[in-house]
Scaffold this motif. Structure first.
Motif, mmCIF file in Angstrom:
data_model
loop_
_atom_site.group_PDB
_atom_site.id
_atom_site.type_symbol
_atom_site.label_atom_id
_atom_site.label_comp_id
_atom_site.label_asym_id
_atom_site.label_seq_id
_atom_site.Cartn_x
_atom_site.Cartn_y
_atom_site.Cartn_z
ATOM 1 N N VAL A 37 0.839 -1.202 0.000
ATOM 2 C CA VAL A 37 0.000 0.000 0.000
ATOM 3 C C VAL A 37 0.873 1.251 0.000
ATOM 4 C CG1 VAL A 37 -1.686 1.325 1.316
ATOM 5 C CG2 VAL A 37 -1.944 -1.151 1.114
ATOM 6 N N CYS A 38 1.928 1.256 0.811
ATOM 7 C CA CYS A 38 2.837 2.405 0.871
ATOM 8 C C CYS A 38 3.540 2.616 -0.466
ATOM 9 C CB CYS A 38 3.867 2.204 1.982
ATOM 10 S SG CYS A 38 3.183 2.259 3.649
ATOM 11 N N PHE A 39 4.004 1.527 -1.077
ATOM 12 C CA PHE A 39 4.645 1.640 -2.385
ATOM 13 C C PHE A 39 3.672 2.201 -3.416
ATOM 14 C CE2 PHE A 39 7.700 -2.027 -1.244
ATOM 15 C CZ PHE A 39 8.656 -1.119 -0.806
ATOM 16 N N SER A 40 2.436 1.724 -3.391
ATOM 17 C CA SER A 40 1.443 2.171 -4.377
ATOM 18 C C SER A 40 1.134 3.653 -4.223
ATOM 19 C CB SER A 40 0.152 1.354 -4.224
ATOM 20 O OG SER A 40 0.382 -0.012 -4.446
ATOM 21 N N MET A 41 0.929 4.099 -2.992
ATOM 22 C CA MET A 41 0.635 5.504 -2.763
ATOM 23 C C MET A 41 1.845 6.393 -3.073
ATOM 24 S SD MET A 41 -2.517 5.455 -2.074
ATOM 25 C CE MET A 41 -2.576 4.015 -3.183
ATOM 26 N N THR A 42 3.036 5.867 -2.826
ATOM 27 C CA THR A 42 4.247 6.615 -3.183
ATOM 28 C C THR A 42 4.341 6.788 -4.689
ATOM 29 O OG1 THR A 42 5.418 5.766 -1.238
ATOM 30 C CG2 THR A 42 6.768 6.649 -3.028
ATOM 31 N N GLN A 43 3.984 5.752 -5.436
ATOM 32 C CA GLN A 43 3.983 5.835 -6.898
ATOM 33 C C GLN A 43 3.028 6.913 -7.389
ATOM 34 O OE1 GLN A 43 6.626 4.575 -8.200
ATOM 35 N NE2 GLN A 43 5.869 2.896 -9.468
ATOM 36 N N VAL A 44 1.840 6.943 -6.808
ATOM 37 C CA VAL A 44 0.855 7.955 -7.205
ATOM 38 C C VAL A 44 1.383 9.354 -6.908
ATOM 39 C CG1 VAL A 44 -1.450 8.856 -6.743
ATOM 40 C CG2 VAL A 44 -1.099 6.387 -6.922
ATOM 41 N N TRP A 45 1.948 9.520 -5.721
ATOM 42 C CA TRP A 45 2.476 10.826 -5.318
ATOM 43 C C TRP A 45 3.607 11.258 -6.244
ATOM 44 C CZ3 TRP A 45 7.286 12.462 -3.511
ATOM 45 C CH2 TRP A 45 7.313 13.753 -2.968
ATOM 46 N N MET A 46 4.528 10.356 -6.551
ATOM 47 C CA MET A 46 5.636 10.694 -7.440
ATOM 48 C C MET A 46 5.143 11.029 -8.839
ATOM 49 S SD MET A 46 8.940 8.309 -6.535
ATOM 50 C CE MET A 46 8.113 6.747 -6.896
ATOM 51 N N ALA A 47 4.147 10.286 -9.323
ATOM 52 C CA ALA A 47 3.628 10.535 -10.670
ATOM 53 C C ALA A 47 2.949 11.897 -10.763
ATOM 54 C CB ALA A 47 2.657 9.434 -11.061
ATOM 55 N N LEU A 48 2.254 12.288 -9.720
ATOM 56 C CA LEU A 48 1.550 13.575 -9.721
ATOM 57 C C LEU A 48 2.509 14.754 -9.676
ATOM 58 C CD1 LEU A 48 -1.456 12.833 -7.320
ATOM 59 C CD2 LEU A 48 -1.542 13.131 -9.800
ATOM 60 N N PHE A 49 3.630 14.586 -9.005
ATOM 61 C CA PHE A 49 4.564 15.695 -8.811
ATOM 62 C C PHE A 49 5.913 15.461 -9.502
ATOM 63 C CE2 PHE A 49 1.638 15.764 -5.205
ATOM 64 C CZ PHE A 49 1.177 17.074 -5.261
ATOM 65 N N ARG A 50 5.905 14.640 -10.550
ATOM 66 C CA ARG A 50 7.158 14.373 -11.254
ATOM 67 C C ARG A 50 7.634 15.621 -11.987
ATOM 68 N NH1 ARG A 50 2.992 12.342 -14.223
ATOM 69 N NH2 ARG A 50 2.962 12.690 -16.486
ATOM 70 N N CYS A 51 8.937 15.704 -12.160
ATOM 71 C CA CYS A 51 9.515 16.857 -12.838
ATOM 72 C C CYS A 51 9.358 16.716 -14.355
ATOM 73 C CB CYS A 51 10.993 17.003 -12.467
ATOM 74 S SG CYS A 51 11.980 15.522 -12.792
ATOM 75 N N HIS A 52 9.673 17.779 -15.070
ATOM 76 C CA HIS A 52 9.554 17.790 -16.530
ATOM 77 C C HIS A 52 10.519 16.780 -17.137
ATOM 78 C CE1 HIS A 52 9.758 19.329 -20.678
ATOM 79 N NE2 HIS A 52 8.537 19.810 -20.436
ATOM 80 N N PRO A 53 10.133 16.139 -18.256
ATOM 81 C CA PRO A 53 11.023 15.158 -18.889
ATOM 82 C C PRO A 53 12.402 15.704 -19.238
ATOM 83 C CG PRO A 53 8.830 14.969 -19.804
ATOM 84 C CD PRO A 53 8.811 16.164 -18.908
ATOM 85 N N GLU A 54 12.515 17.024 -19.477
ATOM 86 C CA GLU A 54 13.802 17.617 -19.836
ATOM 87 C C GLU A 54 14.601 18.069 -18.624
ATOM 88 O OE1 GLU A 54 14.857 17.493 -22.880
ATOM 89 O OE2 GLU A 54 12.969 16.593 -23.525
ATOM 90 N N SER A 55 14.052 17.912 -17.440
ATOM 91 C CA SER A 55 14.761 18.337 -16.228
ATOM 92 C C SER A 55 16.003 17.482 -16.004
ATOM 93 C CB SER A 55 13.832 18.236 -15.019
ATOM 94 O OG SER A 55 14.558 18.450 -13.812
ATOM 95 N N LYS A 56 17.053 18.098 -15.465
ATOM 96 C CA LYS A 56 18.287 17.358 -15.197
ATOM 97 C C LYS A 56 18.118 16.368 -14.046
ATOM 98 C CE LYS A 56 20.216 20.906 -12.127
ATOM 99 N NZ LYS A 56 21.384 21.809 -11.883
ATOM 100 N N PHE A 57 17.032 16.524 -13.278
ATOM 101 C CA PHE A 57 16.763 15.608 -12.172
ATOM 102 C C PHE A 57 15.785 14.500 -12.545
ATOM 103 C CE2 PHE A 57 17.638 19.770 -10.151
ATOM 104 C CZ PHE A 57 18.816 19.428 -9.488
ATOM 105 N N ARG A 58 15.392 14.467 -13.815
ATOM 106 C CA ARG A 58 14.387 13.492 -14.239
ATOM 107 C C ARG A 58 14.847 12.055 -13.994
ATOM 108 N NH1 ARG A 58 8.907 13.440 -15.960
ATOM 109 N NH2 ARG A 58 8.593 11.477 -17.062
#
Length: 261
Positions: free
Chosen positions: A106-127
């Protein structure tokens, strides 16, 4: 008032098992396979649906359903247990282990959702950080899901042989389909080469005569397009077969979950 000898009601527990089986035997692996092996899939010449790549739409839809089903399953088991934790002494070690691994999923799944919602731009150096965290978290959840289901079904007092047989077939199927996909993804190349007619059509469409090197590059590109069309059909067939097998095994497991005597 229910009589003291009335058997307990496990409706919410059965519903919990149902949504978790659908989440982690159908939607999660399908979404992962689309991300890993379906990035160049296309229908005819169409590679996009509603403005996004085909693989991404399928990946996002399947994993979103898996995450929602996981959260729903978590709430269902909380209702069944009246928000109490499984006691290792009264509930048994297998159910206690299942509860620990289930919370991690459950924690992994919710972490995935959170990361997907706030992911950086594909061109970001931190991508690359997001990409690796997304992969590691998703794979960890999927790998953990199989022993989590195994543990709880192994501890159930009914249909033991049926549960073990279905989950064993499921585990073997995932390994087999992944090996086939990896071979197709990395090692399989059709032997045929493009004809002169195919090359001339491409050269005319480009409008440039080009040098000998450019002509060779044009031939290679054409050859890769032929390869992709062949591999594309094979991947669609494999993904379709995987979905059918997953649905069949999930239904069989769900029937056993609800047939507790």
């Amino acid at each position: 008032m229910a009589s003291s000898n009335e058997s307990p009601d496990y409706t919410y527990a059965h519903a919990h098992g149902t949504v978790m089986v659908l989440a982690w035997m159908l939607f999660a692996p399908t979404g992962i396979f689309f991300a890993r092996y379906g990035r160049f899939l296309h229908i005819g010449i169409r590679r996009k649906i509603l403005g996004e790549m085909l693989w991404f739409q399928a990946h996002r839809l399947a994993l979103s359903v898996a995450a929602l089903a996981t959260l729903l399953g978590f709430f269902l088991i909380l209702v069944q247990t009246k928000s109490t934790w499984v006691d290792v002494n009264t509930g048994g070690k297998l159910f206690y282990a299942h509860s620990i691994m289930g919370v991690l999923i459950v924690c992994f799944s919710m972490t995935q959702v959170w990361m997907a919602l706030f992911r950086c731009h594909p061109e970001s150096k931190f991508r690359f950080i997001y990409n690796w965290m997304h992969r590691i978290t998703g794979i960890a959840a999927f790998i953990l899901s199989t022993p989590t289901i195994f543990v709880v079904t192994y501890g159930l007092p009914y249909n033991h042989n049926g549960f073990v047989a279905i989950l064993s077939i499921w585990t073997a199927w995932v390994v087999i389909i992944m090996v086939i996909f990896e071979v197709l993804h990395h090692g399989w190349k059709p032997a045929r080469q493009p004809s002169k007619t195919q090359y001339k059509i491409r050269q005319t469409a480009s409008g440039l005569p080009g040098t000998d090197q450019q002509q060779n590059e044009g031939t290679i590109v054409e050859s890769e397009e032929l390869d992709n069309n062949t591999v594309n059909k094979m991947k669609f067939i494999l993904l379709s077969v995987h979905v059918i097998v997953s649905i069949a095994l999930a239904i069989a497991l769900i029937v056993l979950i609800w047939s507790d005597g």
